[in-house]
Design an enzyme around this catalytic site. Structure first.
Site, PDB file in Angstrom:
ATOM      1  N   ARG A 115       0.804  -1.235   0.017  1.00 48.43           N
ATOM      2  CA  ARG A 115      -0.093   0.119   0.214  1.00 48.43           C
ATOM      3  C   ARG A 115       0.772   1.145  -0.132  1.00 48.43           C
ATOM      4  NH1 ARG A 115      -5.563   0.071   1.768  1.00 48.43           N
ATOM      5  NH2 ARG A 115      -6.544  -1.694   0.680  1.00 48.43           N
ATOM      6  N   ARG A 137      -3.822   6.789   0.420  1.00 47.77           N
ATOM      7  CA  ARG A 137      -4.292   8.237   0.694  1.00 47.77           C
ATOM      8  C   ARG A 137      -3.283   9.021   1.699  1.00 47.77           C
ATOM      9  NH1 ARG A 137      -9.946   5.776   2.630  1.00 47.77           N
ATOM     10  NH2 ARG A 137      -8.424   4.046   2.753  1.00 47.77           N
ATOM     11  N   ARG A 184      -6.679  10.985  -7.025  1.00 45.84           N
ATOM     12  CA  ARG A 184      -7.954  10.212  -6.605  1.00 45.84           C
ATOM     13  C   ARG A 184      -8.978  11.226  -6.800  1.00 45.84           C
ATOM     14  NH1 ARG A 184     -11.985   7.624  -4.933  1.00 45.84           N
ATOM     15  NH2 ARG A 184     -11.940   6.401  -3.367  1.00 45.84           N
ATOM     16  N   ASP A 202      -6.405  -3.525  -7.632  1.00 44.15           N
ATOM     17  CA  ASP A 202      -7.011  -3.868  -6.072  1.00 44.15           C
ATOM     18  C   ASP A 202      -7.390  -5.396  -6.453  1.00 44.15           C
ATOM     19  OD1 ASP A 202      -8.198  -2.557  -3.546  1.00 44.15           O
ATOM     20  OD2 ASP A 202      -9.509  -4.359  -4.121  1.00 44.15           O
ATOM     21  N   TYR A 235     -14.495 -12.249   0.248  1.00 44.38           N
ATOM     22  CA  TYR A 235     -15.266 -10.898  -0.429  1.00 44.38           C
ATOM     23  C   TYR A 235     -16.368 -11.309  -1.134  1.00 44.38           C
ATOM     24  CZ  TYR A 235     -11.557  -8.015   1.945  1.00 44.38           C
ATOM     25  OH  TYR A 235     -10.651  -7.359   2.812  1.00 44.38           O
TER      26      TYR A 235
HETATM   27  O1  CP3 Z   1      -0.124  -1.849  -2.320  1.00 43.28           O
HETATM   28  C1  CP3 Z   1      -0.138  -1.076  -3.140  1.00 43.28           C
HETATM   29  O2  CP3 Z   1       0.271  -0.096  -3.117  1.00 43.28           O
HETATM   30  C2  CP3 Z   1      -0.974  -1.420  -4.641  1.00 43.28           C
HETATM   31  C3  CP3 Z   1      -2.215  -1.325  -4.613  1.00 43.28           C
HETATM   32  C4  CP3 Z   1      -3.303  -2.282  -3.611  1.00 43.28           C
HETATM   33  C5  CP3 Z   1      -4.464  -1.675  -3.249  1.00 43.28           C
HETATM   34  N1  CP3 Z   1      -5.122  -2.747  -2.586  1.00 43.28           N
HETATM   35  C6  CP3 Z   1      -4.854  -0.160  -3.303  1.00 43.28           C
HETATM   36  C7  CP3 Z   1      -6.128   0.026  -2.597  1.00 43.28           C
HETATM   37  C8  CP3 Z   1      -3.072  -3.456  -3.476  1.00 43.28           C
HETATM   38  C9  CP3 Z   1      -2.075  -4.364  -3.558  1.00 43.28           C
HETATM   39  C10 CP3 Z   1      -4.232  -3.906  -2.549  1.00 43.28           C
HETATM   40  C11 CP3 Z   1      -4.830  -5.387  -2.240  1.00 43.28           C
HETATM   41  C12 CP3 Z   1      -5.919  -5.252  -1.432  1.00 43.28           C
HETATM   42  N2  CP3 Z   1      -7.153  -4.911  -1.624  1.00 43.28           N
HETATM   43  C13 CP3 Z   1      -6.060  -6.488  -0.452  1.00 43.28           C
HETATM   44  C14 CP3 Z   1      -4.943  -7.370   0.123  1.00 43.28           C
HETATM   45  C15 CP3 Z   1      -3.863  -6.463   1.074  1.00 43.28           C
HETATM   46  C16 CP3 Z   1      -4.707  -6.313   2.489  1.00 43.28           C
HETATM   47  O3  CP3 Z   1      -4.510  -4.986   2.622  1.00 43.28           O
HETATM   48  O4  CP3 Z   1      -4.700  -7.080   3.245  1.00 43.28           O
HETATM   49  C17 CP3 Z   1      -7.284  -6.280   0.127  1.00 43.28           C
HETATM   50  C18 CP3 Z   1      -8.115  -7.097   1.270  1.00 43.28           C
HETATM   51  C19 CP3 Z   1      -8.026  -5.231  -0.653  1.00 43.28           C
HETATM   52  C20 CP3 Z   1      -9.762  -4.917  -0.659  1.00 43.28           C
HETATM   53  C21 CP3 Z   1      -9.540  -3.702  -0.350  1.00 43.28           C
HETATM   54  N3  CP3 Z   1      -9.333  -2.553  -1.318  1.00 43.28           N
HETATM   55  C22 CP3 Z   1     -10.173  -3.034   0.840  1.00 43.28           C
HETATM   56  C23 CP3 Z   1     -10.583  -3.742   2.226  1.00 43.28           C
HETATM   57  C24 CP3 Z   1     -10.166  -1.581   0.610  1.00 43.28           C
HETATM   58  C25 CP3 Z   1     -10.829  -0.652   1.566  1.00 43.28           C
HETATM   59  C26 CP3 Z   1     -10.064  -0.195   2.795  1.00 43.28           C
HETATM   60  C27 CP3 Z   1      -9.480   1.229   2.554  1.00 43.28           C
HETATM   61  O5  CP3 Z   1      -8.240   1.229   2.944  1.00 43.28           O
HETATM   62  O6  CP3 Z   1     -10.022   2.031   2.202  1.00 43.28           O
HETATM   63  C28 CP3 Z   1      -9.588  -1.493  -0.785  1.00 43.28           C
HETATM   64  C29 CP3 Z   1      -9.626  -0.250  -1.299  1.00 43.28           C
HETATM   65  C30 CP3 Z   1      -7.964   0.287  -1.686  1.00 43.28           C
HETATM   66  N4  CP3 Z   1      -7.266  -0.487  -2.227  1.00 43.28           N
HETATM   67  C31 CP3 Z   1      -7.380   1.691  -1.375  1.00 43.28           C
HETATM   68  C32 CP3 Z   1      -6.143   1.445  -2.025  1.00 43.28           C
HETATM   69  C33 CP3 Z   1      -5.129   2.558  -2.001  1.00 43.28           C
HETATM   70  C34 CP3 Z   1      -8.103   2.550  -0.808  1.00 43.28           C
HETATM   71  C35 CP3 Z   1      -8.981   3.324  -1.809  1.00 43.28           C
HETATM   72  C36 CP3 Z   1      -9.030   5.090  -1.637  1.00 43.28           C
HETATM   73  O7  CP3 Z   1      -8.525   5.798  -2.211  1.00 43.28           O
HETATM   74  O8  CP3 Z   1     -10.255   5.380  -1.170  1.00 43.28           O
END
Ligand code: CP3
Length: 357
Positions: free
Chosen positions: A35, A39, A48, A85, A161
């Protein structure tokens, strides 16, 4: 380690991350962060906002490439991770997926075998094509010695999910389906294995140097179910990918696997093992002794706290893993409240720019 070192196609400017995944112990170790695009970065929030929704950002290659590159430019990390994602896979299969601000993802749940008919295995091409274009753009714009990491969610985690319809603390809906109707649940896992292989294959063809399989909810299963739903599907993906792309290493990240880590490493054949924050440093060292490159596992909240606590733990980690193949990372993703200057400090500490090592 010999086989992996021999398998390496060494070039002058090979990314250091690949060296570590071939079994080299590097000082300083390569560093990237799960990640790392997100944000906590003002430049991410600006893009974004421009993109509109989260999925619009993911499917617009120029913007997705831009946010992928932002943390690499700002901090000089050893790798970029594709901005996308894990829920792109169910979305591409035709499941409705949305990201609501501050609420996490929402999906229209798939809860039984007859629901699987709604998924269109042959319809993923159009959505995946946007992601592959992002990969190609990033690879073209980055220096050759910076690795590009592609990824997918592991079938088990993506299934949690898809079945639950949102994130949950216990993944109860998926676990119950798996216990009550293993054959039906296996059909969902099969679809995810097949689709994940196509997804990773496309990312590698477009220029990804390494791939990581995120299994964020691997820790919620007892050992027999762990073998069936975490290890076996992951092994199928790793085997197929290695058959198609023998020089592309795979990092597995089964978060919460605990003492099941060793069997995961042995049975899946991953080259890299991502350790969550709960894995003791001595266990990481022992795992590295079994021929896998270990990655991790700083507490993301130490990166929020910064200061002496961060410094002490970084030193302790570097010392404990000296002389073994190791990639510095967090034990889970960067959280939104992380001060960007703490990330810069972390990179300097790992690279020993502070003059104290
Ligand atoms: O790692 C990185 O920088 C690459 C991008 C990446 C994202 N999600 C971007 C993202 C990666 C590799 C993921 C993986 C992901 N997504 C996982 C596995 C890793 C982990 O964290 O356990 C999971 C379970 C998800 C599912 C997911 N996507 C959730 C639960 C959420 C919401 C929670 C949150 O933090 O808002 C997301 C959204 C998401 N994916 C964001 C980002 C940067 C936030 C979205 C935003 O900008 O509002």
């Amino acid at each position: 380690m010999g086989d992996r070192a021999n398998a390496s196609r060494r070039t002058e400017r090979q990314p250091r991350l690949l060296g570590a995944l071939q079994g080299q112990s590097l000082d300083p170790p390569p560093i990237w962060l799960m990640r790392q695009a997100g944000r906590y970065l003002p430049e991410y929030r600006a893009v974004r906002e421009k993109a509109g929704g989260f999925l619009d950002l993911v499917y617009t290659p120029a913007l997705a490439a831009e946010v992928t590159l932002q943390p690499v430019r700002r901090f000089g990390l050893d790798a970029a991770i594709l901005f996308s994602d894990i829920l792109v896979v169910p979305h591409a299969l035709g499941q409705s997926v949305s990201f609501l601000e501050g609420e996490g993802p929402k999906l229209e749940p798939v809860t039984c075998v007859s629901d699987l008919k709604r998924l269109n295995r042959d319809g993923t091409g159009e959505k995946f094509a946007h992601v592959f274009e992002t990969v190609a753009r990033v690879r073209q714009e980055m220096p050759a010695d910076t690795a590009l990491i592609g990824f997918c969610g592991a079938p088990w985690t993506v299934a949690t999910y898809m079945v639950g319809g949102c994130g949950s603390a216990d993944q109860a809906d998926a676990r119950l389906w798996a216990y009550r109707d293993p054959a039906g649940f296996a059909s969902l896992i099969d679809i995810l294995v097949e689709t994940s292989i196509a997804y990773l294959d496309g990312q590698v063809r477009a220029g990804a140097d390494v791939v990581q399989i995120f299994d964020s909810w691997a820790g919620s299963l007892p050992e027999d179910a762990f073998d069936t739903w975490v290890v076996a599907p992951t092994r199928r993906i790793v085997e197929e990918l290695e058959a198609r792309h023998p020089h592309v290493p795979v990092i597995g990240f089964p978060r919460g696997a605990g003492v099941n880590a060793a069997r995961y490493v042995e049975a899946t054949g991953v080259e890299g093992f991502g350790c969550d924050t709960g894995v003791p440093l001595e266990t990481m060292r022992a795992l590295a002794g079994r021929g896998v490159t270990v990655q991790g596992n700083l507490d993301p909240l130490l990166l929020v706290a910064g200061g002496p606590a961060l410094e002490a733990r970084v030193r302790q980690t570097l010392e404990a893993l000296q002389g073994v193949p190791f990639i510095f990372n967090l034990g889970h993703g960067v959280v939104p409240q992380t001060p960007p200057e703490n990330v810069a400090r972390l990179v300097a500490l790992v690279r020993a720019d502070n003059g104290k090592r």
